[in-house]
Design an enzyme around this catalytic site. Structure first.
Site, PDB file in Angstrom:
ATOM      1  N   HIS A 294       0.829  -1.195   0.000  1.00  0.00           N
ATOM      2  CA  HIS A 294       0.000   0.000   0.000  1.00  0.00           C
ATOM      3  C   HIS A 294       0.871   1.256   0.000  1.00  0.00           C
ATOM      4  CE1 HIS A 294      -2.818  -3.025   1.620  1.00  0.00           C
ATOM      5  NE2 HIS A 294      -3.750  -2.282   1.068  1.00  0.00           N
TER       6      HIS A 294
ATOM      7  N   ASP B 199      -4.643  -6.150  -7.712  1.00  0.00           N
ATOM      8  CA  ASP B 199      -4.815  -5.456  -6.449  1.00  0.00           C
ATOM      9  C   ASP B 199      -5.024  -3.983  -6.797  1.00  0.00           C
ATOM     10  OD1 ASP B 199      -4.996  -5.082  -3.731  1.00  0.00           O
ATOM     11  OD2 ASP B 199      -3.053  -5.970  -3.256  1.00  0.00           O
TER      12      ASP B 199
END
Length: 510
Positions: free
Chosen positions: A193, A265
Site C-alpha cells: 500500500h 490489487d
C-alpha cells in the site's frame, strides 16, 4: 491512430469506452450510491467494489446493492471480506469470525470451509457476489507488515489445504472466491500500500513455497485470482507482478493453466501508482494479462472518466492491443455470469456467527509458567499497545480486549499506549502503581516486529512476573509472564475468546 489491421480500426471511440467500463472496478464514498456511480452503471459499468465506509448494517447494505442492481442488473459487486482483521461487513465492531491464522492454528479444513460458507452466507444476504478472499499467501517472513495473521500460516502445505477449503466453502454459498495475492506476498518486509516490496527468492523456491496454495485454489475451482504489487527479479527484474506479462501471462496463464478472471490489487496503491501513475498502472496491467482493474474508493467521477479515456486512448496509440481489451472485457462479463449461475445452483446459507466464536476458542493457545495465574481473581489493569499503520487495509476496525473483559469482569481498568512509543520509565511506574492489588494483563499485536513493545514487556514483566500477556497477532518468542495467551488474530471473537479464558468462563483450544 489505431494500428493497421487492428479490429479497432473501424471501431468508434464509444465502443472502446464501453469495453473500458467492463474492465474497471471503482469504489465510491458513502452508504448510498452516488449519482455518478448510478449513471455509470446505467451506461454499462460492469462492477463495483465496496469498502467498510459503504457498509453500516444489513438493511442499509441490501438497499445499497439493490440500488446498484436497479441501474445494472448484471453488475458484479465485490468486497474484501476475509474475516479476522480484514472485515468490511463489521468494520464498526470487528469480525464475528476469526481470520486465517486462527483457522490454520486449528488446522481443521472442514472448519475453515464452514467458516467460509457462513461468511459467504453473510455476503449473499446483502447482495455481494465476489469476495476477495482467501488470502493464499504463505507468511514465510515473520516480519511481514501487511500479511501476518491474514495468512493461514508459514507452511505451504497447510496454507494450500486451507485455501482450497475456503474456496469450496465460499462457492458452496453461491459467492465467488478470489485467491490472492499472486504469486505470493508472504515473503516481504514492506507494505505494498505504501511502497514496492521485492521478493528475492529464486524461481524454484517460489514454486516450492509460494505457489502451492494457488495451485490448490485452482484445483478447488477458484475462477478468480488477484495479483500482487511485488517486484520479483526471478521472473521480471523491471516490472511489478501486476504489470508483468512474465508473471501474469507466462506463469499464471500458461504454466499454472489458469483461464479464469485475473484481478489486479488496487492500482491506487503506491507500489504501482508511484511508479506509473493511476492510468499507467491500469493500462500496463491490462496489457500484461489482467482482466479487471481494482480501484480504491478515493476517486470520483472525474478520475474515473479520465481513467476509462486513458484505457481507450492506449488502444488507439497501440500501447494496449484491442484484442487484449476485448478479451479482458469478455472474461469479466463471463465471470459475472458464472457467479450468477453459481448462486442459482445452491441455496442461500444461513450465517452461523456462533461458529465464528467457537472457531476462535479452538484457536487459543496458552503457555503457562504459573497455571494458577488463571483465571484472574479480581478485575485487572489492562494495558493495550496500539498498532500504527493498519488503517489502509483494515479500514480502522477496532481491536483489543477492553470491551469483552470489562463486560465479563466489571471494574477492569483499561490503558492504551501507542505501539511505537519509546519505553518511558515514568509511565511504567504509573502503570505499576495503578496495578497494585490488581492482576496485570498486557495486550500486544505482533510484538516480535515492534522493538518498543518488546522493551515495555521486558520492563513491566521484570517487575510483575505474575502478569499475563495476550498476543493478538503472530505469536512471538519473547517474554510472556506467568501466562501467555496466543489468539492468532485480533478479530472481535478472538478478543472475546481470550477474555473468557481470563475470566474463567472458557478453556483454551486443544
Amino acid at each position: 491512430m489505431p494500428l493497421a489491421g487492428s479490429p479497432c480500426s473501424a471501431r468508434p471511440d464509444g465502443e472502446l469506452l464501453a469495453l473500458a467500463d467492463q474492465v474497471l472496478q471503482p469504489g465510491f464514498q458513502g452508504t448510498t450510491a452516488p449519482d455518478w456511480i448510478r449513471r455509470r452503471l446505467a451506461d454499462g459499468l460492469g462492477s463495483v467494489l465496496l469498502f467498510g465506509p459503504n457498509i453500516r448494517d444489513r438493511a442499509q447494505t441490501c438497499a445499497l446493492t439493490d440500488a446498484l442492481r436497479a441501474e445494472n442488473p448484471d453488475v458484479l459487486i465485490a468486497v474484501d471480506e476475509e474475516g479476522g482483521d480484514i472485515t468490511r461487513l463489521e468494520t464498526a465492531t470487528g469480525s464475528s469470525y476469526p481470520g486465517n491464522l486462527a483457522l490454520g492454528a486449528v488446522d481443521d479444513p472442514e472448519l475453515t470451509a464452514a467458516v467460509a460458507h457462513s461468511i459467504g452466507g453473510e455476503l449473499r444476504a446483502v447482495g455481494i457476489g465476489l469476495d476477495y478472499a482467501p488470502d493464499a499467501d504463505v507468511n514465510s517472513n515473520p516480519d511481514n507488515p501487511v500479511i501476518g495473521v491474514r495468512s493461514f500460516g508459514a507452511d505451504p502445505g497447510l496454507v494450500a489445504r486451507h485455501t482450497a477449503a475456503w474456496v469450496r466453502g465460499m462457492h458452496d454459498a453461491g459467492v465467488a472466491a478470489c485467491a490472492k495475492h499472486f504469486p505470493g506476498h508472504g515473503d516481504t518486509d514492506k507494505d505494498s500500500h505504501l511502497d514496492l516490496p521485492t521478493v528475492t527468492m529464486d524461481a524454484d523456491r517460489i514454486a516450492e513455497l509460494a505457489l502451492p496454495p494457488f495451485r490448490a485454489a485452482l484445483a478447488a475451482g477458484a475462477r478468480a485470482v488477484m495479483t500482487a504489487h511485488l517486484l520479483i527479479p526471478a521472473y521480471d527484474a523491471d516490472r511489478p507482478a501486476t504489470v508483468s506479462p512474465r508473471v501474469i501471462t507466462e506463469l499464471l496463464r500458461k504454466e499454472l493453466g489458469f483461464d479464469g478472471l485475473v484481478v489486479s490489487d488496487a492500482v491506487e496503491m503506491q507500489a504501482v501508482r508511484a511508479r506509473y501513475g493511476l492510468a499507467g498502472a491500469a493500462v500496463r496491467a491490462l496489457a500484461a494479462g489482467v482482466d479487471l482493474i481494482c480501484l480504491g474508493n478515493g476517486s470520483g467521477d472525474t478520475e474515473y472518466a479520465a481513467l476509462r479515456t486513458a484505457v481507450a486512448d492506449a488502444v488507439t496509440r497501440g500501447e494496449l492491443p484491442a484484442e487484449r481489451l476485448a478479451e479482458a472485457a469478455a472474461r469479466t462479463a463471463g465471470f459475472a455470469a458464472w457467479q450468477r449461475a453459481l448462486a442459482e445452483t445452491v441455496p442461500a446459507p444461513v450465517p452461523d456467527r456462533a461458529l465464528g466464536l467457537a472457531a476462535a476458542r479452538r484457536a487459543l493457545r496458552t503457555s503457562a509458567e504459573d497455571p494458577a495465574a488463571l483465571p484472574l481473581r479480581a478485575p485487572a489493569l489492562l494495558v493495550e499497545f496500539g498498532v500504527p499503520g493498519t488503517q489502509v487495509q483494515s479500514d480502522g476496525v477496532p481491536w483489543g480486549l477492553g470491551p469483552a473483559l470489562s463486560a465479563l469482569m466489571p471494574g477492569t481498568v483499561r490503558t492504551t499506549l501507542p505501539s511505537l512509543a519509546p519505553y518511558d520509565p515514568a509511565q511504567a511506574e504509573r502503570i505499576l502503581a495503578d496495578a497494585v492489588g490488581r492482576p496485570l494483563v498486557l495486550v500486544v499485536r505482533d510484538a516480535h516486529r515492534r522493538q518498543a513493545v518488546q522493551e515495555w514487556l521486558r520492563a513491566l514483566l521484570a517487575r510483575r512476573p505474575d502478569a499475563v500477556t495476550v498476543e493478538l497477532g503472530v505469536p512471538h518468542h519473547g517474554p510472556g509472564g506467568a501466562v501467555r495467551i496466543d489468539t492468532h488474530g485480533a478479530a472481535r471473537v478472538c478478543g472475546q475468546a481470550a477474555a473468557e479464558v481470563l475470566a474463567g468462563q472458557a478453556f483454551a483450544g486443544q
